[in-house]
Design a protein around this motif. Structure first.
Motif, PDB file in Angstrom:
ATOM      1  N   ILE A   1      11.561  -4.018 107.457  1.00 15.90           N
ATOM      2  CA  ILE A   1      10.775  -3.737 108.782  1.00 15.90           C
ATOM      3  C   ILE A   1      11.253  -2.326 108.974  1.00 15.90           C
ATOM      4  O   ILE A   1      12.579  -2.154 109.425  1.00 15.90           O
ATOM      5  N   ASP A   2      10.260  -1.253 108.958  1.00 16.24           N
ATOM      6  CA  ASP A   2      10.822   0.002 108.852  1.00 16.24           C
ATOM      7  C   ASP A   2       9.689   1.011 109.724  1.00 16.24           C
ATOM      8  O   ASP A   2       8.640   0.678 109.400  1.00 16.24           O
ATOM      9  N   HIS A   3      10.069   1.994 110.311  1.00 20.51           N
ATOM     10  CA  HIS A   3       8.903   3.206 110.754  1.00 20.51           C
ATOM     11  C   HIS A   3       9.039   4.157 110.190  1.00 20.51           C
ATOM     12  O   HIS A   3       8.291   5.275 110.420  1.00 20.51           O
ATOM     13  N   HIS A   4      10.057   4.437 109.238  1.00 21.11           N
ATOM     14  CA  HIS A   4      10.203   5.831 108.345  1.00 21.11           C
ATOM     15  C   HIS A   4       9.274   5.751 107.401  1.00 21.11           C
ATOM     16  O   HIS A   4       8.885   4.787 106.452  1.00 21.11           O
ATOM     17  N   ARG A   5       8.626   7.205 106.997  1.00 21.79           N
ATOM     18  CA  ARG A   5       7.870   7.367 105.746  1.00 21.79           C
ATOM     19  C   ARG A   5       8.623   6.710 104.497  1.00 21.79           C
ATOM     20  O   ARG A   5       9.983   6.796 104.162  1.00 21.79           O
ATOM     21  N   LYS A   6       7.685   5.896 103.857  1.00 25.67           N
ATOM     22  CA  LYS A   6       8.386   5.475 102.376  1.00 25.67           C
ATOM     23  C   LYS A   6       8.810   6.470 101.500  1.00 25.67           C
ATOM     24  O   LYS A   6       8.165   7.442 101.328  1.00 25.67           O
ATOM     25  N   SER A   7      10.041   6.473 100.909  1.00 27.92           N
ATOM     26  CA  SER A   7      10.795   7.272 100.091  1.00 27.92           C
ATOM     27  C   SER A   7      10.809   6.693  98.701  1.00 27.92           C
ATOM     28  O   SER A   7      10.378   5.628  98.327  1.00 27.92           O
ATOM     29  N   VAL A   8      11.320   7.526  97.904  1.00 23.24           N
ATOM     30  CA  VAL A   8      11.520   6.976  96.283  1.00 23.24           C
ATOM     31  C   VAL A   8      12.099   6.025  96.003  1.00 23.24           C
ATOM     32  O   VAL A   8      11.999   5.131  95.376  1.00 23.24           O
ATOM     33  N   ASP A   9      13.458   5.924  96.782  1.00 27.90           N
ATOM     34  CA  ASP A   9      14.361   4.784  96.427  1.00 27.90           C
ATOM     35  C   ASP A   9      14.223   3.488  97.354  1.00 27.90           C
ATOM     36  O   ASP A   9      15.177   3.115  97.857  1.00 27.90           O
ATOM     37  N   PHE A  10      12.967   3.118  97.747  1.00 27.63           N
ATOM     38  CA  PHE A  10      12.624   1.936  98.449  1.00 27.63           C
ATOM     39  C   PHE A  10      12.949   0.589  98.004  1.00 27.63           C
ATOM     40  O   PHE A  10      12.990   0.686  96.865  1.00 27.63           O
ATOM     41  N   ILE A  11      13.320  -0.067  98.882  1.00 25.15           N
ATOM     42  CA  ILE A  11      13.666  -1.610  98.149  1.00 25.15           C
ATOM     43  C   ILE A  11      12.560  -2.240  97.618  1.00 25.15           C
ATOM     44  O   ILE A  11      11.626  -2.632  98.390  1.00 25.15           O
ATOM     45  N   ASP A  12      12.206  -2.294  96.586  1.00 26.21           N
ATOM     46  CA  ASP A  12      11.192  -2.632  95.687  1.00 26.21           C
ATOM     47  C   ASP A  12      10.913  -4.094  95.403  1.00 26.21           C
ATOM     48  O   ASP A  12      10.104  -4.541  95.033  1.00 26.21           O
ATOM     49  N   ASN A  13      12.007  -4.936  95.672  1.00 26.96           N
ATOM     50  CA  ASN A  13      12.247  -6.258  95.561  1.00 26.96           C
ATOM     51  C   ASN A  13      11.933  -7.095  96.821  1.00 26.96           C
ATOM     52  O   ASN A  13      12.241  -8.247  96.782  1.00 26.96           O
ATOM     53  N   ALA A  14      11.292  -6.452  97.806  1.00 28.76           N
ATOM     54  CA  ALA A  14      11.207  -7.100  99.120  1.00 28.76           C
ATOM     55  C   ALA A  14      10.026  -8.112  98.920  1.00 28.76           C
ATOM     56  O   ALA A  14       8.956  -8.024  98.220  1.00 28.76           O
TER      57      ALA A  14
ATOM     58  N   PHE B   1      25.378  -3.227 102.319  1.00 32.76           N
ATOM     59  CA  PHE B   1      25.897  -3.603 101.021  1.00 32.76           C
ATOM     60  C   PHE B   1      24.828  -3.872 100.096  1.00 32.76           C
ATOM     61  O   PHE B   1      24.243  -4.774 100.141  1.00 32.76           O
ATOM     62  N   PRO B   2      24.449  -2.712  99.367  1.00 29.94           N
ATOM     63  CA  PRO B   2      23.040  -2.598  98.347  1.00 29.94           C
ATOM     64  C   PRO B   2      23.119  -3.917  97.569  1.00 29.94           C
ATOM     65  O   PRO B   2      22.050  -4.297  97.048  1.00 29.94           O
ATOM     66  N   ASP B   3      24.440  -4.162  97.226  1.00 32.37           N
ATOM     67  CA  ASP B   3      24.497  -5.402  95.961  1.00 32.37           C
ATOM     68  C   ASP B   3      23.943  -6.569  96.480  1.00 32.37           C
ATOM     69  O   ASP B   3      23.372  -7.267  95.441  1.00 32.37           O
ATOM     70  N   ILE B   4      23.913  -6.835  97.591  1.00 30.04           N
ATOM     71  CA  ILE B   4      23.415  -8.055  98.110  1.00 30.04           C
ATOM     72  C   ILE B   4      21.690  -8.180  97.838  1.00 30.04           C
ATOM     73  O   ILE B   4      21.457  -9.251  97.698  1.00 30.04           O
ATOM     74  N   LEU B   5      21.383  -7.028  97.657  1.00 30.17           N
ATOM     75  CA  LEU B   5      19.769  -7.043  97.640  1.00 30.17           C
ATOM     76  C   LEU B   5      19.268  -7.522  96.089  1.00 30.17           C
ATOM     77  O   LEU B   5      18.132  -7.997  95.887  1.00 30.17           O
ATOM     78  N   ASP B   6      20.274  -7.354  95.143  1.00 28.25           N
ATOM     79  CA  ASP B   6      20.074  -7.948  93.837  1.00 28.25           C
ATOM     80  C   ASP B   6      20.552  -9.560  93.776  1.00 28.25           C
ATOM     81  O   ASP B   6      20.116 -10.034  92.766  1.00 28.25           O
ATOM     82  N   LYS B   7      21.059 -10.052  94.715  1.00 25.23           N
ATOM     83  CA  LYS B   7      21.491 -11.327  94.731  1.00 25.23           C
ATOM     84  C   LYS B   7      20.615 -12.272  95.379  1.00 25.23           C
ATOM     85  O   LYS B   7      20.784 -13.513  95.434  1.00 25.23           O
ATOM     86  N   VAL B   8      19.683 -11.765  96.014  1.00 19.43           N
ATOM     87  CA  VAL B   8      18.808 -12.752  97.081  1.00 19.43           C
ATOM     88  C   VAL B   8      17.337 -12.433  96.628  1.00 19.43           C
ATOM     89  O   VAL B   8      16.864 -11.480  96.111  1.00 19.43           O
ATOM     90  N   SER B   9      16.564 -13.341  96.746  1.00 14.05           N
ATOM     91  CA  SER B   9      14.937 -13.364  96.401  1.00 14.05           C
ATOM     92  C   SER B   9      14.115 -13.198  97.661  1.00 14.05           C
ATOM     93  O   SER B   9      12.945 -12.891  97.564  1.00 14.05           O
ATOM     94  N   ASN B  10      14.818 -13.578  99.087  1.00 16.18           N
ATOM     95  CA  ASN B  10      13.888 -13.318 100.209  1.00 16.18           C
ATOM     96  C   ASN B  10      14.247 -12.169 101.265  1.00 16.18           C
ATOM     97  O   ASN B  10      15.260 -12.476 101.768  1.00 16.18           O
ATOM     98  N   ILE B  11      13.806 -11.173 100.922  1.00 19.85           N
ATOM     99  CA  ILE B  11      14.060  -9.841 101.532  1.00 19.85           C
ATOM    100  C   ILE B  11      12.721  -9.403 102.418  1.00 19.85           C
ATOM    101  O   ILE B  11      11.713  -9.373 101.783  1.00 19.85           O
ATOM    102  N   VAL B  12      13.221  -9.229 103.634  1.00 12.00           N
ATOM    103  CA  VAL B  12      12.135  -8.582 104.436  1.00 12.00           C
ATOM    104  C   VAL B  12      12.590  -7.283 105.058  1.00 12.00           C
ATOM    105  O   VAL B  12      13.608  -7.218 105.447  1.00 12.00           O
TER     106      VAL B  12
END
Length: 82
Positions: free
Chosen positions: A47-60, A34-45
């Motif tokens: 944790i991942d082991h994959h290489r960082k890609s272009v469309d990463f979550i930038d407001n974490a 549910f990607p819309d939730i990421l625009d509605k919250v300010s506290n995001i953590v």
């Protein structure tokens, strides 16, 4: 277990002040259920082991991306030790 998982609509209704969203094993916004939730919250953590890609979550608030780890479980275990 009933009530363990909720749908997007129920999530939006239950959203309270300053929630914390923890995202594991993915850092791309397009891969989140549910990607819309990421625009509605300010506290995001993230944790991942994959290489960082272009469309990463930038407001974490915290982004712990370690591509040299064998799994996200390994990273979570390290965090829990502290």
């Amino acid at each position: 277990h009933q009530g363990l998982f909720i749908n997007n609509e129920t999530l939006m209704q239950k959203l309270q002040r300053d929630p914390l969203v923890i995202i594991v094993d993915v850092h791309r916004k397009s891969f989140v259920e549910f990607p819309d939730i990421l625009d509605k919250v300010s506290n995001i953590v993230v944790i991942d082991h994959h290489r960082k890609s272009v469309d990463f979550i930038d407001n974490a608030t915290i982004s712990y991306i370690e591509p040299y780890a064998s799994s996200t479980c390994e990273l979570v275990t390290e965090i829990l030790q502290y």
